[in-house]
Design a protein around this motif. Sequence first.
Motif, mmCIF file in Angstrom:
data_model
loop_
_atom_site.group_PDB
_atom_site.id
_atom_site.type_symbol
_atom_site.label_atom_id
_atom_site.label_comp_id
_atom_site.label_asym_id
_atom_site.label_seq_id
_atom_site.Cartn_x
_atom_site.Cartn_y
_atom_site.Cartn_z
ATOM 1 N N TYR A 2 -4.111 12.344 8.060
ATOM 2 C CA TYR A 2 -3.943 11.928 6.673
ATOM 3 C C TYR A 2 -3.791 10.414 6.584
ATOM 4 O O TYR A 2 -3.587 9.725 7.588
ATOM 5 C CB TYR A 2 -2.706 12.595 6.065
ATOM 6 N N GLY A 3 -3.873 9.899 5.357
ATOM 7 C CA GLY A 3 -3.605 8.496 5.086
ATOM 8 C C GLY A 3 -2.369 8.360 4.216
ATOM 9 O O GLY A 3 -1.675 9.343 3.923
ATOM 10 N N LEU A 4 -2.080 7.149 3.767
ATOM 11 C CA LEU A 4 -0.888 6.912 2.950
ATOM 12 C C LEU A 4 -0.912 7.730 1.665
ATOM 13 O O LEU A 4 0.115 8.277 1.240
ATOM 14 C CB LEU A 4 -0.779 5.421 2.615
ATOM 15 N N GLU A 5 -2.076 7.819 1.030
ATOM 16 C CA GLU A 5 -2.172 8.515 -0.250
ATOM 17 C C GLU A 5 -1.877 10.004 -0.095
ATOM 18 O O GLU A 5 -1.134 10.593 -0.894
ATOM 19 C CB GLU A 5 -3.564 8.313 -0.860
ATOM 20 N N GLU A 6 -2.459 10.621 0.945
ATOM 21 C CA GLU A 6 -2.222 12.050 1.163
ATOM 22 C C GLU A 6 -0.761 12.320 1.518
ATOM 23 O O GLU A 6 -0.177 13.323 1.097
ATOM 24 C CB GLU A 6 -3.129 12.572 2.283
ATOM 25 N N TYR A 7 -0.178 11.424 2.301
ATOM 26 C CA TYR A 7 1.230 11.570 2.680
ATOM 27 C C TYR A 7 2.123 11.549 1.439
ATOM 28 O O TYR A 7 2.965 12.437 1.235
ATOM 29 C CB TYR A 7 1.611 10.442 3.634
ATOM 30 N N CYS B 17 0.827 -1.211 0.000
ATOM 31 C CA CYS B 17 0.000 0.000 0.000
ATOM 32 C C CYS B 17 0.860 1.259 0.000
ATOM 33 O O CYS B 17 0.535 2.250 -0.673
ATOM 34 C CB CYS B 17 -0.935 -0.001 1.209
ATOM 35 N N LEU B 18 1.959 1.242 0.762
ATOM 36 C CA LEU B 18 2.861 2.395 0.779
ATOM 37 C C LEU B 18 3.480 2.609 -0.595
ATOM 38 O O LEU B 18 3.526 3.740 -1.103
ATOM 39 C CB LEU B 18 3.953 2.175 1.831
ATOM 40 N N GLN B 19 3.935 1.520 -1.216
ATOM 41 C CA GLN B 19 4.535 1.629 -2.540
ATOM 42 C C GLN B 19 3.505 2.094 -3.567
ATOM 43 O O GLN B 19 3.792 2.957 -4.412
ATOM 44 C CB GLN B 19 5.119 0.279 -2.959
ATOM 45 N N THR B 20 2.302 1.559 -3.483
ATOM 46 C CA THR B 20 1.242 1.944 -4.418
ATOM 47 C C THR B 20 0.901 3.419 -4.286
ATOM 48 O O THR B 20 0.673 4.117 -5.290
ATOM 49 C CB THR B 20 -0.016 1.089 -4.175
ATOM 50 N N ALA B 21 0.857 3.913 -3.047
ATOM 51 C CA ALA B 21 0.541 5.326 -2.819
ATOM 52 C C ALA B 21 1.582 6.227 -3.474
ATOM 53 O O ALA B 21 1.239 7.230 -4.123
ATOM 54 C CB ALA B 21 0.457 5.606 -1.322
ATOM 55 N N PHE B 22 2.854 5.891 -3.331
ATOM 56 C CA PHE B 22 3.900 6.707 -3.951
ATOM 57 C C PHE B 22 3.914 6.539 -5.466
ATOM 58 O O PHE B 22 4.149 7.509 -6.204
ATOM 59 C CB PHE B 22 5.265 6.366 -3.351
ATOM 60 N N ASN B 23 3.676 5.323 -5.944
ATOM 61 C CA ASN B 23 3.626 5.121 -7.396
ATOM 62 C C ASN B 23 2.548 5.992 -8.029
ATOM 63 O O ASN B 23 2.752 6.599 -9.092
ATOM 64 C CB ASN B 23 3.356 3.650 -7.717
#
Length: 710
Positions: free
Chosen positions: A341-346, A108-114
């Motif tokens: 915030y969540g992972l996406e906002e971060y 999920c962290l990688q997907t958010a940054f991708n």
Amino acid sequence: MPSLANFSETMTILPDDVANNTNNVVNWTPSHSSTLYKVDGWGAPYFAVNDNGNVTVKPHGDRTMVHQDIDLLKVVKKASDSKADGGLGLGFPIIVRFPDVLKDRLECLQTAFNYAVKSNGFNSHYQGVYPVKCNQDRFVVEDVVKFGSGFRFGLEAGSKPELLLAMSSLCKGSSESLLICNGFKDSEYISLALIARKLKLNTVIVLEQEEELDLVIDMSVKLGVRPVVGVRAKLRTKHSGHFGSTSGEKGKFGLTTTQIIRVVKKLDQCGMLDCFQLLHFHIGSQIPTTGLLADGVREASQIYCELVRLGADMKVIDIGGGLGIDYDGSKSSNGDVSVEYGLEEYAMAVVQAVKFVCDRNNVKHPVICSESGRAIVSHHSVLIFEAVSSSKYTVPAMSAFDVQHFVERLPEDAHSDYANLSQSAVKGDYEGCLLYAEQLKERCVGMFKDGSLDIEQLASVDGLCDLVAKAIGVANPVSTYHVNLSVFTSVPDFWGIQQVFPILPIHRLDECPAKRGILSDLTCDSDGKIDKFIGGESSLPLHELEGANGMKYYLGMFLGGAYEEALGGVHNLFGGPSVVRVSQSDGPFGFAVTRAVPGPSCSDVLRVMQHEPEIMFETLKHRIEEYVHDEGNIGGAMIAGGIAQSFHNMPYLTVGSSCGLTAAIGNNNGSCGMTAVNGNNGYYYCSSDEDFVAGADAVCEDEPWSYVCA
């Protein structure tokens, strides 16, 4: 003189303040419990409450299908039931790890940054590292490397042993994975980092102090290794919470802008400016808002661009840790227990800030690295422990005769206080009642200390004052639940910095919790308690201990996968918990236990403090031979066998079990100091599920553990 015999009828009795007005709910459901304990807030998307009233784990987060849910109670029963009953026979407390959750967090962290990289037209990529200090457990680190190898996820080390384990682990990872070397360094640390680079590991030595540069230059020449160097910058940006105290210009780590410029000049003079490739910063853990995050990233990005201008071959900006998690489910920026915030906002805030500054300076976009440990490992680990008993002071009933007898025995000096208390009760003057009750109590305590009041009279005064408080509605309705746990070992952050974690029963959530309680651990220390909970609560809604079919009462502490195991000590010689790893399975139970490790034994924790259990046992065995004769219910061999077994058992209580000594003498209603019985509930330190009786033929002078059952 007015009488208080019918005090509770004289005044309006207020109801007990039970858990958030739960007594007003007629048909309690698991959904009510989910709301009460805020599971949908802090637990999503990994934890929920199922229709049976048990906490359920969703190992793949939002992608978990219904049949893949794991009932946490079933896992605990499998781990703790005796082997004869099909369980693993592990003692409490127990840490349950879910590697599937860890894998999902990484993805999920990688997907958010991708997504942030692609949607913003960012011309580079993200590759994170896991700071092993958050949880150095071998299988946690190996899982991170295995699950993250597909997207070049690496490791961060802050000490020599952490560097050694990172080097070894990354041999099985991607060749592009970063190995970030933080922390204070000596020549040995730097030599190890340079050797790691010689072993084709993508190692970066991050300077925490300016003088470390001389060691890097010297050791790189001696070893013939071209280093890759970064610096940790002290930013002006910092946040005001507890976790921000080590950031800013006066922070513990990092270099000022003046020192960074000197590093650039020295590397240039040595012909090594091309080795300077990474900028690192950290503005504190649990960054509360993306606004603060973006402010820090913009400041660091400007430093990065200036380093490019000065000739450094910059490639990576390492934004450090700070990605927070929502411990209380409030999704707020107030305090250190939540983030808004969540992972996406971060990820979006980071990528946009770096891109904006680099584009403004016409600088090539760098690789973005983060050291997000807390956000990666916190969710995958659950601490399970038992509540073994509860206590609450019960206000004694006082009849008219009791009150009259009490008054007659009161010394003359206390009569006026009692008269004032009685008159206030008749008038319905609540404040007056409390005032005069306190005065009466203080006067009587003083008289007891002087020897003019006996203990029975003092007890009557206490009972009367408690009766007044209960009738008025100010009596404390909170019970103390005694839990099979050491706060200092398993929840050290609560003791150290008052960090709160979500805690709730993992079962019986289809029942209304009619009590409130605090948790008191096994240690002989007044700080060994948990009396602060999420939502600013000073007590926790709990059930009566006697549940259906006499089932034990299990509590779970969630989101504790980071730091707690690494920070825990051995106060009172209570060691760490047992550990099980549980993966989702398509089998009949929905899960598979892939690893189970008992917690440290008494011998293990004694060795930590430099004791030698084998020698200790031999000393006790000789003492037994000298003073114990085989007469009566229990002989020397049996005592020695029980002591040997105790050395090999966990230090924690075993509820409702028995050991060889108690079984041997149980028919005669005897007692033995070795069993450490707690009241009438049968809590024993000996944890054997089967009775053990050592025979005479078990004795062997050459074998120090000859009395231990296999």
